[in-house]
Scaffold this active site. Structure first.
Site, PDB file in Angstrom:
ATOM      1  N   TYR A  32       0.827  -1.201   0.000  1.00  0.00           N
ATOM      2  CA  TYR A  32       0.000   0.000   0.000  1.00  0.00           C
ATOM      3  C   TYR A  32       0.864   1.254   0.000  1.00  0.00           C
ATOM      4  CZ  TYR A  32       0.775   1.054   5.019  1.00  0.00           C
ATOM      5  OH  TYR A  32       1.331   1.391   6.229  1.00  0.00           O
ATOM      6  N   LYS A 150       6.464  -1.714   2.031  1.00  0.00           N
ATOM      7  CA  LYS A 150       5.236  -1.136   2.603  1.00  0.00           C
ATOM      8  C   LYS A 150       4.107  -2.146   2.428  1.00  0.00           C
ATOM      9  CE  LYS A 150       3.073   3.380   3.286  1.00  0.00           C
ATOM     10  NZ  LYS A 150       3.203   3.361   4.740  1.00  0.00           N
ATOM     11  N   GLU A 182      12.213   2.706  14.162  1.00  0.00           N
ATOM     12  CA  GLU A 182      11.282   3.758  13.727  1.00  0.00           C
ATOM     13  C   GLU A 182      10.068   3.738  14.635  1.00  0.00           C
ATOM     14  OE1 GLU A 182       9.654   2.918   9.804  1.00  0.00           O
ATOM     15  OE2 GLU A 182       9.729   0.768  10.202  1.00  0.00           O
ATOM     16  N   LEU A 206      10.974   1.490   7.260  1.00  0.00           N
ATOM     17  CA  LEU A 206      10.360   1.942   6.019  1.00  0.00           C
ATOM     18  C   LEU A 206      11.042   3.254   5.617  1.00  0.00           C
ATOM     19  CD1 LEU A 206       7.975   1.449   3.991  1.00  0.00           C
ATOM     20  CD2 LEU A 206       6.820   3.269   5.242  1.00  0.00           C
TER      21      LEU A 206
END
Ligand code: PDD
Length: 287
Positions: A32, A150, A182, A206
């Protein structure tokens, strides 16, 4: 009623139907993107498409559209939903086969392409998060080894985020083997003695589009920034902590695990960066 895009057609959300055999539903077998649009202008669109291409190829999925095709479809969806400030959600799965089987369908089936939009509050200098900052907690990074993709498989991310919400915090900052990776749905920056640092791009995080823009703006503005490993101890000792994402821009974290970060208020370096970030957005989109 909002309009969505499903497999080549625009329709009311209520009319969209997807097979229960869809591999997104059965296996989270898909990828996505979340792309912000300000004033109807898709922000950093090429960068999002480039990341989408990388995610698709990591899953051995063929990109159903070229960049012009995506631009046309995404632009039309934004317009059909009134333009303005919207967050565009785009998802591609490996499609629906007749049988549930871990192996890819052979021959392949058409992918499922779905897009929707939701209202996006445009952060300004007066947004409460920016005036007061937000709270975060640290948690063990329990995710898999390819966080650079992702993927729609977000179970660990949602469990981690929910743990933060449950204690009144806005984000979970994740620690893997003693080092910051993250946030549950954001990238992380720290400032120490005037130097900005963020974990380097790797399979562990990411590659955020907002993160890349922050790095770009720091270079442009001669703000010292290094992409380097950040230990958990350094995070706890930082003067400033920021989180970044397409839907939140760059937000100062002022409380970490119930302890103030720096003096417990948004930091001076963040204020400088946020000004440049807002100016950049204004130049591009007029917001
Ligand atoms: N998430 N890291 C993770 C795990 C994320 O889910 C996100 C964004 C980011 C920031 O990436 P970007 O700057 O490209 O938005 C980093 C989106 C917003 C979401 O899942 O809704």
């Amino acid at each position: 009623m909002s309009t969505v895009y499903l497999n080549g057609a625009f329709m009311a959300m209520e009319q969209a139907r997807i097979s229960p055999m869809d591999r997104g539903f059965l296996f989270a077998d898909g990828v996505y993107e979340v792309i912000p649009a300000f004033n109807g202008v898709l922000f950093r669109f090429e960068e999002h498409l480039r990341r989408l291409e990388r995610s698709l190829s990591a899953l051995y999925l063929i990109n159903p559209h070229d960049r012009a095709g995506w631009r046309r479809r995404c632009g039309e969806l934004i317009q059909r939903n009134g333009g303005g400030n919207l967050s565009l959600y785009l998802q591609i799965t490996r499609g629906a086969a007749d049988q549930r089987d871990h192996a890819f369908p052979d021959p392949p089936v058409p992918p499922t392409v779905f897009m929707s939009t939701s209202p996006l509050a445009v952060p300004t200098v007066n947004t409460p998060d920016r005036i007061t900052g937000v709270a975060a907690i640290t948690l063990d990074d329990i995710r898999w080894a390819r966080c650079d993709i992702k993927s729609i498989s977000l179970l660990p991310n949602i469990l981690l985020r929910q743990q933060a919400i449950a204690v009144g915090a806005r984000e979970a900052i994740l620690i893997h083997d003693g080092f910051v990776t993250e946030g549950a749905a954001s990238n992380v920056f720290i400032v120490k003695d005037g130097e900005i640092a963020t974990p380097p791009a790797s399979h562990a995080i990411l590659g955020g589009i907002t993160r890349d823009l922050v790095i770009e703006l720091c270079r442009e503005q001669d703000l010292p920034l290094r992409e380097r490993e950040i230990s958990e101890a350094e995070l706890g000792d930082a003067d400033e902590v920021w989180i970044s994402s397409s839907t939140r821009d760059v937000v100062p974290v002022v409380t970490l695990d119930d302890r103030p970060v720096g003096d417990g208020r948004p930091g001076e370096t963040w204020k400088i960066l946020a000004r440049h970030y807002i100016a950049f957005k204004r130049r591009l989109c007029g917001v």
